[in-house]
Design a protein around this motif. Structure first.
Motif, PDB file in Angstrom:
ATOM      1  N   UNK A  11      -8.287  29.227  22.522  1.00 36.11           N
ATOM      2  CA  UNK A  11      -6.879  29.520  22.784  1.00 36.11           C
ATOM      3  C   UNK A  11      -6.104  30.045  21.578  1.00 36.11           C
ATOM      4  N   UNK A  12      -6.699  29.961  20.408  1.00 34.42           N
ATOM      5  CA  UNK A  12      -5.998  30.430  19.219  1.00 34.42           C
ATOM      6  C   UNK A  12      -5.196  29.359  18.520  1.00 34.42           C
ATOM      7  N   UNK A  13      -5.192  28.145  19.060  1.00 39.38           N
ATOM      8  CA  UNK A  13      -4.544  27.012  18.395  1.00 39.38           C
ATOM      9  C   UNK A  13      -5.097  25.724  18.991  1.00 39.38           C
ATOM     10  N   UNK A  14      -4.953  24.639  18.223  1.00 41.00           N
ATOM     11  CA  UNK A  14      -5.400  23.326  18.687  1.00 41.00           C
ATOM     12  C   UNK A  14      -4.174  22.486  19.010  1.00 41.00           C
ATOM     13  N   UNK A  15      -4.118  21.956  20.227  1.00 39.25           N
ATOM     14  CA  UNK A  15      -2.959  21.164  20.585  1.00 39.25           C
ATOM     15  C   UNK A  15      -3.025  20.638  21.994  1.00 39.25           C
ATOM     16  N   UNK A  16      -1.972  19.918  22.370  1.00 38.00           N
ATOM     17  CA  UNK A  16      -1.826  19.373  23.720  1.00 38.00           C
ATOM     18  C   UNK A  16      -0.385  19.568  24.167  1.00 38.00           C
ATOM     19  N   UNK A  17      -0.231  20.164  25.347  1.00 37.45           N
ATOM     20  CA  UNK A  17       1.089  20.374  25.938  1.00 37.45           C
ATOM     21  C   UNK A  17       1.387  19.229  26.887  1.00 37.45           C
TER      22      UNK A  17
END
Length: 310
Positions: A11-17
């Motif tokens: 996705x181009x970034x690491x994270x959680x929405x």
């Protein structure tokens, strides 16, 4: 609570929405710790949800608080995803090292119109890693910045101490201090060794919308209060694109977080626990609590105004 997980490679970034269960078209990127799914991040999410926004928590990688040439483009990728999924406004909130990240990101991406920089420096640091190496828990990385742009490291302040002296200095300063960790010597001695170049200073004058700069003079990690006053001076001397509040508190420790956010993490005995973490919290517990309450009121009000401002 609806969640969407993101990966750097995919996705181009690491994270959680974390979608606000009550619905919102405003999202704050939350930089709360070493992983967007850990306990502190989830407490930050609860605080943001309570204040009416969605939360997208990000970090350099899974269970990773090392900062080595982390691409700023990741924030751009996150904003583009948010745009495509119904968000009309974008904020960012970071504390500690991530406070620096939040200021730099906001200075690069004008879509960010609300920025909370808590205990943030006004300059970019040399890159560092955390883990275990030669008996050390953290070490600077030679010839690396904390952040990068278009494949190139951002100019940074080099630490005057390198591995393993860097970690030994932290241990020496911490011993007998009453703080669980002290590292002010890394920053004070590095600033004394050479003047900052303009290139390594964060261009906070390019930040749009509303900006909050927050730190305390009794911060045991670095001189957060001094950095806030220095940023205030920079903005007074330069044309800038934001409305800002520069809040340098006498007492507050490194944890200059909203009181209700910390209460979510430690619902019972918060002041009692903090006194074992920071000497200032033991010596000035009521003053530190009042600082956190003031921050809570100010940032909550700012979020409410931001959401309603068309």
């Amino acid at each position: 609570m609806k969640k969407v997980l993101f990966d750097n490679d995919r996705d181009g970034f690491y994270g959680t929405y974390y979608e606000n269960p009550n619905g919102s078209d405003c999202t704050v990127i939350g930089l709360f710790g070493d992983d967007p799914n850990d306990y502190m991040a989830k407490c930050g999410v609860k605080w943001l949800h309570k204040n009416g926004v969605n939360a997208l928590c990000m970090s350099p990688g899974k269970k990773n608080y090392s900062h080595v040439n982390m691409p700023l483009e990741r924030y751009g990728a996150a904003i583009e995803w948010l745009k495509a999924h119904g968000s009309r406004k974008f904020g960012i909130m970071g504390m500690s090292t991530a406070g620096m990240d939040s200021l730099v990101a906001a200075s690069y991406f004008p879509d960010i119109t609300l920025t909370f920089g808590l205990t943030a420096s006004d300059f970019v640091w040399q890159g560092f890693e955390q883990g275990k190496k030669d008996g050390c828990g953290e070490w600077p990385v030679p010839d690396a910045s904390t952040l990068s742009w278009k494949g190139k490291p951002l100019p940074y302040m080099p630490f005057v101490y390198q591995h393993p002296e860097y970690w030994h200095k932290i241990q020496e300063e911490t011993k007998g201090s009453g703080d669980f960790m002290r590292s002010t010597c890394l920053f004070i001695d590095s600033e004394n060794a050479r003047e900052h170049s303009e290139d390594e200073m964060i261009k906070i004058e390019n930040i749009h919308g509303k900006l909050f700069l927050i730190g305390a003079d009794d911060d045991s990690f670095w001189e957060a209060g001094k950095y806030v006053r220095r940023m205030d001076k920079r903005l007074k001397e330069r044309p800038h694109k934001c409305e800002y509040e520069a809040l340098a508190y006498e007492h507050g420790t490194h944890f200059v977080l909203p009181e209700s956010l910390l209460r979510a993490a430690l619902p019972i005995g918060l002041k009692f626990v903090l006194r074992f973490v920071f000497r200032a919290a033991k010596e000035y517990p009521d003053e530190c609590e009042q600082t956190r309450k003031d921050i809570d009121n100010r940032l909550s009000a700012a979020l409410k105004e931001w959401i309603s401002d068309q």
